[in-house]
Design an enzyme around this catalytic site. Sequence first.
Site: not given
Length: 522
Positions: A126, A128-129, A131, A133, A151, A286
């Site tokens: 994965a 995201a903005s 970090a 994983v 992460k 979140d």
Amino acid sequence: MRRLFRGVFILWVVLRHGLDELVLSSFRHPGIRLVSRVVSIGRNLNAPRGQRLREALERLGPIFVKFGQVLSTRRDLLPADIADELARLQDRVPAFPTPVAIATIERSFGKRLDEVFERFDQVPVASASIAQVHFATLKDPRYAGREVAVKVLRPNMLPVIEKDLSLMRMMAGWVETLSADGKRLKPREVVAEFDKYLHDELDLLREASNAAQLRRNMTGLDLVMIPEMFWDYCRTEVMVMERMYGVPINRVDELRDRGVDIAKLARDGVTIFFTQVFRDGFFHADMHPGNIQVSVAPETFGRYISLDFGIVGTLTEVDKEYLAQNFTAFFRRNYKRVAELHIESGWVPPETRVDELESAIRAVCEPYFDRPLKEISLGMVLMRLFQTSRRFHVEIQPQLVLLQKTLLNIEGLGRDLDPELDLWNTAKPFLERWMAEQIGPQRLLQQLKAEAPQYAKLLPALPRLLHDALAQQRSRVSDQQLELLLAEQRRTNRLLQGIIYGGIGFLLGLIVTQVLVRIRLW
């Protein structure tokens, strides 16, 4: 100058991806549509509009990606093509190179990668903005080859965020200066809250501590699972946690095929949210679909799995009690009490007429009761409440911005899971039970228990302190004064007896009230 350059860059990205055309083309006025066609000359805007919007937000950086993530949960407010593209921002932001991630891990631990992990997946699971994983297996013999998720923070995030926040501060100042509503909206305080939470997200050690707190709070609820943190392997830029196995919550058809009760899942989500907010005052803020999964393992089947704890919200006891009273009054349609609470809290000017505010709130909320979630847009309700608040000069509370955002996330998730969910009736029993616990004897016993250590120190010393005080007093007073003192003491004794008897009567009244409340709720 940095703000100026950042502003120019944002404008360039908007023009390059045709976002100006995207906005202008939504208007029906012929003149505006003509302007839209003129500004599109010489640009290649063949890509779908949703894709252009997503790519522009990715190019602009983490703050804009966060904005896109929030929008992606509101399919009731967006066209389907745009919502589908923005959903990619939840966990499919372009990854940064794996060698950079490995270098960050080795620098943080002061060891080579193969000294820490027995296996490390080169392809991130994965991104995201903030970090990305990677799955791995620990080499440490204490953990017997435990499978973990690693992460890793994106490099060079702080300068980009600082530029955007600086621009937002400047714009907030303009809003306060140029807008009649500027002071009421408190834009600088809202930006300051956003600043705090974004900087918190850049510290993965803080995120690990948030996860640990939520894990403790949720123990015993049996509705949500939160990964265990491996503290020996948590640093500011790297966090190692238990690997979780689940199905993303937005794959509703797959969950239904596996036998998950979707309606119950939607109700459980509401229960988790209100438990974190009103019982603990510490909530996951979140909650977009990229951070929520559902367990399909036999021993934990149907439970939520929460991930990504960079942003959490906190509420004081005063905030919790005020919000709970507001929600309870809303659910009971007691709009007069809602208006009174706004005045008592100082959110509206004290000279505001209760009946006028009550009538305005009723006009906003009454049409939405007794409807399933598919017929309610909480976004529209909030918009109408915002318009009402403008009329009555309601001051925006920055500490509640995260709560409002999370409530919108919850509604978006609930809408995807079970459009027939009655959000009001699902939440009402929980809040009434919580309010009953706050005013009942159980709450009194909890407070007495909390104060017990101080009482334990004070009580043994009371006889000596009383004797010393009386001895000093006796040595200084005459017989007449002593008589007056004794008479005063007798009056005090009678007063104390009255207080004790009154307290016993009050406690009995609380017990009777609690019994009657529980019988009524039952």
